[in-house]
Every structure is written in C-alpha cells, then in structure tokens.
Design an enzyme around this catalytic site. Sequence first.
Site, short mmCIF file in Angstrom:
data_model
loop_
_atom_site.label_atom_id
_atom_site.label_comp_id
_atom_site.label_asym_id
_atom_site.label_seq_id
_atom_site.Cartn_x
_atom_site.Cartn_y
_atom_site.Cartn_z
N GLY A 114 0.84 -1.14 -0.07
CA GLY A 114 -0.03 -0.04 0.03
C GLY A 114 0.99 1.29 -0.16
CB CYS A 115 0.11 4.57 -1.39
SG CYS A 115 -1.53 4.95 -0.77
#
Length: 301
Positions: A114-115
């Site tokens: 995930g970012c």
Amino acid sequence: MSARIFIDGQAGTTGLGIAQRLEQAGGFSLVTLSESRRKDPEARAEAMAEADLTVLCLPDDAAREAVSIAPQGARILDASTAHRVVEGWVYGFAEAMAGQAERIAQASRVSNPGCYATGAIALLRPLTALGLLAPETAVSINAVSGYSGGGKAMIADHEAKGGPAFELYALGLKHKHLPEIVRYAGLAKPPIFVPSVGHFAQGMLVCVPLHLAQLTKAVSAAHLVEAYADYYAGAETIAVRRGIWSHNLDPQALNGTNQLEIFICAHEEAGQAVLIARLDNLGKGASGAAVQNINLMLGRE
C-alpha cells in the site's frame, strides 16, 4: 521477446498507471480482453494462462476470486490489500528487508504494498531491524496523500468545483494498511495512524513523530540519518537526505517517479524528531512499485 502481461482490472487508476509505465519501458505486450469478456471467469483464466505474469488491480474480494480461478503455475502480482499479510505471498517492497528483492524474484505470488504502508515501513523497519526501536513502542503516523489514491468517489469529489481543500479520514483508526505496517515494520501492536487527503492529484508525505527517549539507545538525530543511509545504501529507489531537514516539503515533488525520499527533522534540545517519507502515491506507492516487482519477477532490469 517481449514479456506478456495480463492486467486484470486495467481500467482502474493503478491498472492504467501500470499499463502506461510498461508501454514507456518497452519490452512488454499486454494480454487484453474485450469489454464483453472482462468479467468472464473463463476468459480471465485463459488470459492468465497466456500471460507470463498477471497483475490484479481489483477490489479485495475480486482479487481473491481471481486467485481462485488462476490456472496452475500462473504467476500473480496483486495490487489489492487482499494478500499482503497472507501466508505464501511475498511482500513486494524490495528495499524493506535484506534479501527481499531475491524473494520477490523467485515468488509465484507477490503482493504489492500500500502507498501509506510503503512510507511507514520505509521509516520504521530500519529502526526495529537495527534494534533502535523496541517493537512494543507506541508509535503514531500522520500522512497526507493526493486524492488520486482514494478511489472514484473521492476523485470525483475533488475534481468537482469547490472540492474540499483538506480532510482527515479513516478516523475509526482501522485503516486497511495497518496490518501490513505492523507486520513489515516489525511492530508488536498497531500504531495510531491518521491519514488525510489534500486538494492535489498525487504525491504523499508520511510522518512519524518521535521522542528520542523512545529509542533503545541514546542517539542523536544525526545518528539516525546515518543509520538510514547505511540501511538503504545501494537502494536505487530510496534516497536518504543528509543533515537535519528544516525546510518546507512539497508532497508533489516526486510525482511521476518511482523514488522515495527520507528526511529527518529534529529539535535536539527537546529530544524530538520527525521522520518523513516522501513519495508519489501512484509511483512508488502503487504503479511504480508494481512495475519494479514485475521486472524482478521476470528477471528484467
């Protein structure tokens, strides 16, 4: 000979970003389905069998369903949250741990990070791995992202005239990136994570405030800079900025790249520091990381 890639969910933000980056890189061809067959399980399974690698850019439940119909031997990179802490899947953050790039290269199942998690793990994993931060330490994370990472509804809201300038969200403190942050940052319990969205399309800052007394050893902020620099020595996509940072930071400065920068801000007399990671939420935080993992999995530069 070009590598054949099937992007299941190519019409979404991440899928489009991956396709564009692969086209720019060259040496890839996309296995595609007509609009009428994109949701046909049999057609998707055939595409997976034809491809050298399948990339899932789907909601979590759809990603799990895609894995269930994948033919034997299909190699899969999943950009959803579904498999990031699932046994048998390799976490696709090549620089986070020693030997991780090799594990990705050999894996048949890889989960793209995930970012927010990419920024948080980049900041916290070196501290726990080096024994500077005890896993049970209470940690908090604050972050701001461009609205492009929030899905179609958020994008539409921000692109409408008068969209919000700034907003906090996930205030139930159960953000979906927390499980991967805990596992791969080496924490024993979830941090308090407060994400936010600014009125800009892409870019990200992830911040971890610390009292230096929370560390297991009496170290200065300058020592932390050197510790990060040593940890990421040789990492092509991560740059540790030397010195103690005191200037403003623009979350959009790395847009369009697959880079991540680390900054240390500090008030030494007060024993305080703020660890900051800057990245493009659509680059190193999504499509850029996916292309990096595709290259590793296919043995390409």
